[in-house]
Design a protein around this motif. Structure first.
Motif, PDB file in Angstrom:
ATOM      1  N   PRO A  47     -13.697   6.151  11.686  1.00  0.00           N
ATOM      2  CA  PRO A  47     -14.330   6.042  10.365  1.00  0.00           C
ATOM      3  C   PRO A  47     -13.415   6.276   9.166  1.00  0.00           C
ATOM      4  O   PRO A  47     -13.468   5.523   8.188  1.00  0.00           O
ATOM      5  N   LEU A  48     -12.578   7.303   9.210  1.00  0.00           N
ATOM      6  CA  LEU A  48     -11.732   7.571   8.050  1.00  0.00           C
ATOM      7  C   LEU A  48     -10.675   6.489   7.853  1.00  0.00           C
ATOM      8  O   LEU A  48     -10.299   6.174   6.719  1.00  0.00           O
ATOM      9  N   VAL A  49     -10.205   5.911   8.945  1.00  0.00           N
ATOM     10  CA  VAL A  49      -9.268   4.788   8.842  1.00  0.00           C
ATOM     11  C   VAL A  49      -9.973   3.584   8.221  1.00  0.00           C
ATOM     12  O   VAL A  49      -9.450   2.925   7.306  1.00  0.00           O
ATOM     13  N   ALA A  50     -11.182   3.295   8.704  1.00  0.00           N
ATOM     14  CA  ALA A  50     -11.936   2.161   8.168  1.00  0.00           C
ATOM     15  C   ALA A  50     -12.256   2.345   6.690  1.00  0.00           C
ATOM     16  O   ALA A  50     -12.136   1.414   5.886  1.00  0.00           O
ATOM     17  N   LEU A  51     -12.658   3.565   6.311  1.00  0.00           N
ATOM     18  CA  LEU A  51     -13.010   3.812   4.908  1.00  0.00           C
ATOM     19  C   LEU A  51     -11.783   3.819   4.013  1.00  0.00           C
ATOM     20  O   LEU A  51     -11.868   3.463   2.830  1.00  0.00           O
ATOM     21  N   SER A  52     -10.635   4.220   4.543  1.00  0.00           N
ATOM     22  CA  SER A  52      -9.402   4.163   3.755  1.00  0.00           C
ATOM     23  C   SER A  52      -9.040   2.710   3.448  1.00  0.00           C
ATOM     24  O   SER A  52      -8.607   2.388   2.332  1.00  0.00           O
ATOM     25  N   ALA A  53      -9.221   1.840   4.433  1.00  0.00           N
ATOM     26  CA  ALA A  53      -8.981   0.418   4.205  1.00  0.00           C
ATOM     27  C   ALA A  53      -9.943  -0.119   3.149  1.00  0.00           C
ATOM     28  O   ALA A  53      -9.556  -0.883   2.253  1.00  0.00           O
ATOM     29  N   ALA A  54     -11.212   0.304   3.233  1.00  0.00           N
ATOM     30  CA  ALA A  54     -12.204  -0.129   2.245  1.00  0.00           C
ATOM     31  C   ALA A  54     -11.877   0.406   0.854  1.00  0.00           C
ATOM     32  O   ALA A  54     -12.057  -0.282  -0.153  1.00  0.00           O
ATOM     33  N   ALA A  55     -11.390   1.645   0.791  1.00  0.00           N
ATOM     34  CA  ALA A  55     -11.050   2.251  -0.501  1.00  0.00           C
ATOM     35  C   ALA A  55      -9.953   1.464  -1.204  1.00  0.00           C
ATOM     36  O   ALA A  55      -9.930   1.370  -2.442  1.00  0.00           O
ATOM     37  N   ALA A  56      -9.032   0.907  -0.423  1.00  0.00           N
ATOM     38  CA  ALA A  56      -7.895   0.198  -1.005  1.00  0.00           C
ATOM     39  C   ALA A  56      -8.292  -1.115  -1.670  1.00  0.00           C
ATOM     40  O   ALA A  56      -7.545  -1.629  -2.508  1.00  0.00           O
ATOM     41  N   VAL A  57      -9.469  -1.659  -1.320  1.00  0.00           N
ATOM     42  CA  VAL A  57      -9.851  -2.967  -1.865  1.00  0.00           C
ATOM     43  C   VAL A  57     -11.121  -2.888  -2.713  1.00  0.00           C
ATOM     44  O   VAL A  57     -11.689  -3.924  -3.075  1.00  0.00           O
ATOM     45  N   THR A  58     -11.590  -1.675  -3.022  1.00  0.00           N
ATOM     46  CA  THR A  58     -12.787  -1.503  -3.845  1.00  0.00           C
ATOM     47  C   THR A  58     -12.528  -0.470  -4.943  1.00  0.00           C
ATOM     48  O   THR A  58     -11.546   0.268  -4.893  1.00  0.00           O
TER      49      THR A  58
END
Length: 286
Positions: A47-58
């Motif tokens: 989850p934290l890896v996935a959300l970090s990726a999401a944070a980078a593009v939002t």
């Protein structure tokens, strides 16, 4: 009531490009949060890896673990720091730590954590995370970066879950279930909130599933039956059958949960195709 959407981080075969494309699309159409599901012995993104990726593009949408398996995070202070870091990377006040205890024996066995110790480990985790975030103690106050204030939401449906929500959290999230079950949970949440002498209202959240488009039935059957196979074929089939597969059902879920006082409903997908984001937004009237 706000409407969030789950990332397909627990849909096997999802690519990194699909994750980031999904996150961009979800923010663009106006969903309130991006949720993630946590497993160890499964083909899902952490989850934290996935959300970090999401944070980078939002830039705006909240980043939510719904829920993270708290007892399987070995160092609670590190977990607290990871969430402070996620929040800072995201720009502050976007990270939401939804945390639960979990029940799958294989996740605990693979992690080397006795299932019998999960309740105590959960309490210890919450105690330390809250101490770091609140800056209680000379060392805890130095843990950073601090750019905003992550929030803490507890999952679970037993009495201890509501007690933890009232003692440590900002609210509670039902991890799947009917509006009637949600209403019953709210009664226990409010009771625990009062017993702890908490002011204000707890945040009240719920999780459900959706699968839209021409392959709606197929995707729901394949993905949700596989994910919930550990509960047995009958229960897994009920969960797959409950996924919202048309606009009327999406709106019906929204109206039912909103009428009970739900603050945010997060709908999780059964497919990693980013087109699902637009289909859900259209069905929900966003």
């Amino acid at each position: 009531m706000e409407l969030g959407i789950g990332l397909p981080n627990a849909v096997p075969g999802t690519t990194g490009e699909q994750l980031t494309g999904w996150a961009r699309a979800a923010e663009e159409v106006g969903f309130s949060s991006l949720g993630t599901i946590d497993r160890i012995v499964y083909d899902n993104y952490e989850p934290l890896v996935a959300l970090s990726a999401a944070a980078a593009v939002t830039e705006r949408i909240r980043l939510l673990t719904s829920v993270l398996l708290g007892p399987l995070r070995g160092n609670p202070v590190q977990l607290a720091k990871q969430f402070l870091s996620l929040d800072a990377v995201a720009g502050g006040d976007r990270a939401v730590l939804g945390v639960g205890i979990g029940a799958r024996e294989d996740d605990y066995e693979a992690s080397g954590v006795p299932l019998s110790e999960r309740a105590q480990r959960m309490n210890d985790t919450l105690e330390r995370v809250r101490a770091v975030w609140d800056g209680e103690g000379d060392l805890e106050a130095k843990v950073g970066p601090r750019r905003g204030s992550p929030s803490l939401i507890l999952g679970g449906s037993v009495k201890a879950s509501f007690e933890r929500a009232a003692r440590y959290g900002d609210g509670w999230m039902m991890g799947g279930g009917t509006p009637e079950q949600f209403e019953q949970g709210l009664e226990q949440l409010r009771s625990a909130w009062q017993e702890q002498g908490r002011d204000g209202e707890p945040r009240k959240m719920a999780l459900a599933y959706f699968s839209l488009g021409p392959d709606a039935e197929k995707n729901a059957e394949e993905e949700l039956r596989d994910y919930y196979a550990w509960l047995g074929d009958e229960v897994a089939g009920m969960i797959a059958g409950s996924a919202a597969k048309d606009a009327d059902t999406v709106k019906g879920y929204m109206q039912a949960f909103e009428s009970l006082g739900c603050d945010e409903l997060v709908l999780f997908p059964a497919s990693s195709d980013p087109e699902q984001v637009g289909l859900l937004a259209e069905a929900a009237g966003l």
